[in-house]
Motif scaffolding. Structure first.
Motif, PDB file in Angstrom:
ATOM      1  N   PRO A 164       0.813  -1.225   0.000  1.00  0.00           N
ATOM      2  CA  PRO A 164       0.000   0.000   0.000  1.00  0.00           C
ATOM      3  C   PRO A 164       0.841   1.267   0.000  1.00  0.00           C
ATOM      4  O   PRO A 164       0.329   2.338  -0.331  1.00  0.00           O
ATOM      5  CB  PRO A 164      -0.834  -0.120   1.282  1.00  0.00           C
ATOM      6  N   PHE A 165       2.094   1.152   0.400  1.00  0.00           N
ATOM      7  CA  PHE A 165       2.993   2.311   0.391  1.00  0.00           C
ATOM      8  C   PHE A 165       4.066   2.145  -0.682  1.00  0.00           C
ATOM      9  O   PHE A 165       5.192   2.599  -0.533  1.00  0.00           O
ATOM     10  CB  PHE A 165       3.644   2.503   1.768  1.00  0.00           C
ATOM     11  N   ALA A 166       3.721   1.485  -1.783  1.00  0.00           N
ATOM     12  CA  ALA A 166       4.668   1.246  -2.874  1.00  0.00           C
ATOM     13  C   ALA A 166       5.150   2.565  -3.478  1.00  0.00           C
ATOM     14  O   ALA A 166       4.550   3.631  -3.291  1.00  0.00           O
ATOM     15  CB  ALA A 166       4.024   0.382  -3.944  1.00  0.00           C
ATOM     16  N   SER A 167       6.231   2.476  -4.222  1.00  0.00           N
ATOM     17  CA  SER A 167       6.853   3.645  -4.832  1.00  0.00           C
ATOM     18  C   SER A 167       5.870   4.471  -5.655  1.00  0.00           C
ATOM     19  O   SER A 167       5.095   3.939  -6.451  1.00  0.00           O
ATOM     20  CB  SER A 167       8.008   3.196  -5.731  1.00  0.00           C
ATOM     21  N   GLN A 168       5.939   5.780  -5.457  1.00  0.00           N
ATOM     22  CA  GLN A 168       5.143   6.719  -6.240  1.00  0.00           C
ATOM     23  C   GLN A 168       5.953   7.311  -7.384  1.00  0.00           C
ATOM     24  O   GLN A 168       5.457   8.182  -8.108  1.00  0.00           O
ATOM     25  CB  GLN A 168       4.630   7.846  -5.334  1.00  0.00           C
ATOM     26  N   ARG A 169       7.155   6.827  -7.551  1.00  0.00           N
ATOM     27  CA  ARG A 169       8.011   7.310  -8.639  1.00  0.00           C
ATOM     28  C   ARG A 169       8.179   6.186  -9.661  1.00  0.00           C
ATOM     29  O   ARG A 169       8.815   5.168  -9.373  1.00  0.00           O
ATOM     30  CB  ARG A 169       9.372   7.752  -8.114  1.00  0.00           C
ATOM     31  N   PRO A 170       7.647   6.347 -10.858  1.00  0.00           N
ATOM     32  CA  PRO A 170       7.750   5.292 -11.875  1.00  0.00           C
ATOM     33  C   PRO A 170       9.209   4.929 -12.168  1.00  0.00           C
ATOM     34  O   PRO A 170      10.056   5.801 -12.352  1.00  0.00           O
ATOM     35  CB  PRO A 170       7.086   5.922 -13.105  1.00  0.00           C
ATOM     36  N   GLY A 171       9.472   3.614 -12.176  1.00  0.00           N
ATOM     37  CA  GLY A 171      10.798   3.132 -12.544  1.00  0.00           C
ATOM     38  C   GLY A 171      11.840   3.236 -11.461  1.00  0.00           C
ATOM     39  O   GLY A 171      13.015   2.948 -11.707  1.00  0.00           O
ATOM     40  N   ILE A 172      11.457   3.622 -10.238  1.00  0.00           N
ATOM     41  CA  ILE A 172      12.416   3.733  -9.134  1.00  0.00           C
ATOM     42  C   ILE A 172      11.824   3.028  -7.918  1.00  0.00           C
ATOM     43  O   ILE A 172      10.639   3.207  -7.604  1.00  0.00           O
ATOM     44  CB  ILE A 172      12.739   5.201  -8.783  1.00  0.00           C
ATOM     45  N   MET A 173      12.652   2.255  -7.230  1.00  0.00           N
ATOM     46  CA  MET A 173      12.145   1.465  -6.103  1.00  0.00           C
ATOM     47  C   MET A 173      13.247   1.207  -5.081  1.00  0.00           C
ATOM     48  O   MET A 173      14.415   1.032  -5.438  1.00  0.00           O
ATOM     49  CB  MET A 173      11.629   0.111  -6.627  1.00  0.00           C
ATOM     50  N   HIS A 174      12.865   1.146  -3.827  1.00  0.00           N
ATOM     51  CA  HIS A 174      13.763   0.678  -2.780  1.00  0.00           C
ATOM     52  C   HIS A 174      13.697  -0.849  -2.761  1.00  0.00           C
ATOM     53  O   HIS A 174      12.918  -1.443  -2.021  1.00  0.00           O
ATOM     54  CB  HIS A 174      13.381   1.264  -1.424  1.00  0.00           C
ATOM     55  N   ALA A 175      14.533  -1.466  -3.594  1.00  0.00           N
ATOM     56  CA  ALA A 175      14.538  -2.916  -3.728  1.00  0.00           C
ATOM     57  C   ALA A 175      15.742  -3.549  -3.040  1.00  0.00           C
ATOM     58  O   ALA A 175      16.030  -4.722  -3.262  1.00  0.00           O
ATOM     59  CB  ALA A 175      14.530  -3.306  -5.203  1.00  0.00           C
ATOM     60  N   CYS A 176      16.419  -2.776  -2.218  1.00  0.00           N
ATOM     61  CA  CYS A 176      17.588  -3.315  -1.509  1.00  0.00           C
ATOM     62  C   CYS A 176      17.538  -3.029  -0.008  1.00  0.00           C
ATOM     63  O   CYS A 176      18.438  -3.400   0.729  1.00  0.00           O
ATOM     64  CB  CYS A 176      18.874  -2.756  -2.106  1.00  0.00           C
ATOM     65  N   GLY A 177      16.499  -2.320   0.432  1.00  0.00           N
ATOM     66  CA  GLY A 177      16.326  -2.099   1.859  1.00  0.00           C
ATOM     67  C   GLY A 177      16.995  -0.875   2.422  1.00  0.00           C
ATOM     68  O   GLY A 177      17.054  -0.711   3.650  1.00  0.00           O
ATOM     69  N   HIS A 178      17.478   0.019   1.564  1.00  0.00           N
ATOM     70  CA  HIS A 178      18.138   1.212   2.091  1.00  0.00           C
ATOM     71  C   HIS A 178      17.166   2.121   2.832  1.00  0.00           C
ATOM     72  O   HIS A 178      17.578   2.895   3.702  1.00  0.00           O
ATOM     73  CB  HIS A 178      18.827   1.985   0.962  1.00  0.00           C
ATOM     74  N   ASP A 179      15.891   2.037   2.478  1.00  0.00           N
ATOM     75  CA  ASP A 179      14.879   2.781   3.221  1.00  0.00           C
ATOM     76  C   ASP A 179      14.822   2.304   4.669  1.00  0.00           C
ATOM     77  O   ASP A 179      14.710   3.102   5.611  1.00  0.00           O
ATOM     78  CB  ASP A 179      13.511   2.640   2.554  1.00  0.00           C
TER      79      ASP A 179
END
Length: 396
Positions: free
Chosen positions: A88-103
């Motif tokens: 529900p809090f997925a990325s709001q920026r197309p093509g960019i994601m925290h997929a490594c856990g740096h968040d």
């Protein structure tokens, strides 16, 4: 009150920070919104802080008594991946994601900052907070942060970093003494041929065929050129050449990475790569241009630093929650630059979700167990308290 209990008290806030950063991911050196969030949070805690290396943040918690200084580090950048997690809090920026856990790393360090700032007057020494930009892409953000005084004023005596591990269950922390992550070098290769009609390949030097031979031959570095007990990875991650089905192109470009643990082998692999490419390409009448770029050095954990974090983690998770890692990862990390300057320990926090198959890093469906973030927060705090010493009252 012990550190885990303190971390539990701020669990919702840590998760909230993580979700906000996750919702608005930013690529390396573009972490403007994340930097502002970190600065706002630290200022609200009364922590001395400043922007460094463009979009990084250096914070300092000054203890009420003189003593040593420990640095706690978290990276903040995301990846160029389209998120498919369904959160529900997925990325709001197309093509960019925290997929490594740096968040999660940034959120846990903010949580540690809140706990440590609340006991600053009782601390014997100082805690530096390093919120680092651009870990994912060489040359990385660690070196610029160091250049801007991350390890000075006061001089850092030891540095600790955590990385989430979705393949390890929550409530566990894995660590290793010595080399824990690989050197990560990159290469760009242009194979130059002679283009022509796809129906008359005998009149050309076909770079597509040569590229295919090169990709397969590079795998013999690990299988036939290096001792099978010596870790090495040679991966081609990108191939581009040609536009039309019946035209043989003039050139094909390849990009790849080389991972090694041994400094000697690291030097040798570059020569092996040149020999293989030259033999195949020039032997067939073509030519090539190879750009080989050394990347991050291996991450080497200091023995005493690793022992400190291991003992701190055992206090938080119990001895059964500490996992000894026996083999180094072939992943790369610019935490290596901090550990070259001062004794350091880089450890892995289990965040595997209990409901289903674990999804690895750099995957568009990457998820983590947010409940596990309190353990990382508490381990960072406990490591700081144990290193600074004389803080028994601060833990109460």
């Amino acid at each position: 009150m012990d550190t885990l209990s303190k971390a539990r008290q701020i669990k919702d806030e840590v998760i909230s920070w993580r979700r906000e950063i996750h919702r608005w991911p930013e690529l390396g050196c573009q972490e403007v919104k994340t930097c502002a969030l970190v600065m706002e949070a630290l200022k609200a805690l009364g922590v001395e802080c400043r922007v460094a290396a463009g979009t990084g943040v250096i914070g300092l918690i000054k203890g009420g008594m003189p003593g040593k200084t420990i640095a706690l580090r978290a990276d903040m950048d995301a990846l160029p991946i389209q998120e498919e997690s369904g959160l529900p809090f997925a990325s709001q920026r197309p093509g960019i994601m925290h997929a490594c856990g740096h968040d999660a790393h940034a959120a846990m360090l903010l949580g540690a900052a809140k706990i440590l700032a609340g006991m600053a007057s009782k601390l014997k020494g100082n805690v530096k907070l390093l919120f680092q930009p651009s870990e994912e892409h060489h040359p990385g953000g660690a070196k610029p942060l160091i250049a801007e005084g991350a390890l000075e004023n006061p001089r850092v005596d030891l540095v600790v970093g955590l990385h989430v591990d979705p393949l390890m269950p929550g409530g566990h922390l894995g660590l290793k003494t010595g080399t824990v992550m690989a050197a990560a070098d990159t290469f760009e290769l242009r194979i130059l041929g002679t283009g022509g009609h796809g129906a008359a390949p005998h009149l050309t030097v076909d770079p597509v065929v040569l590229a295919a031979q090169v990709v397969l031959a590079l795998q013999t570095i690990a299988s036939r050129r290096v001792d099978p007990l010596e870790p090495v990875v040679v991966t081609v991650g990108s191939i581009h050449g040609g536009e039309v089905n019946n035209i043989i192109p003039e050139e094909v470009s390849l990009k790849g990475t080389v991972r090694t643990l041994s400094p000697l082998l690291r030097q040798r692999v570059q020569g092996m790569l040149v020999e293989l490419v030259s033999g195949i390409v020039r032997g067939a009448g073509g030519d090539f241009d190879l750009q080989y770029r050394p990347g991050y050095p291996p991450v080497v954990n200091d023995t005493q630093a690793a022992s400190l974090v291991k003992a701190a983690a055992a206090k938080v998770l119990g001895p059964e929650g500490v996992v000894e890692i026996h083999r180094a990862s072939m992943g790369g990390e610019d935490f290596a630059y901090y550990a070259q300057e001062v004794p350091g320990c880089f450890a892995f926090l289990g965040v595997g979700t209990p409901d289903g198959e674990p999804v690895p890093w750099h995957n568009p469906r990457f998820k983590l167990d947010e409940d596990a973030l309190i353990y990382g927060t508490a381990v960072l705090v406990q490591s700081a308290l144990d290193f600074l010493g004389g803080n028994r009252d601060a833990e109460k």
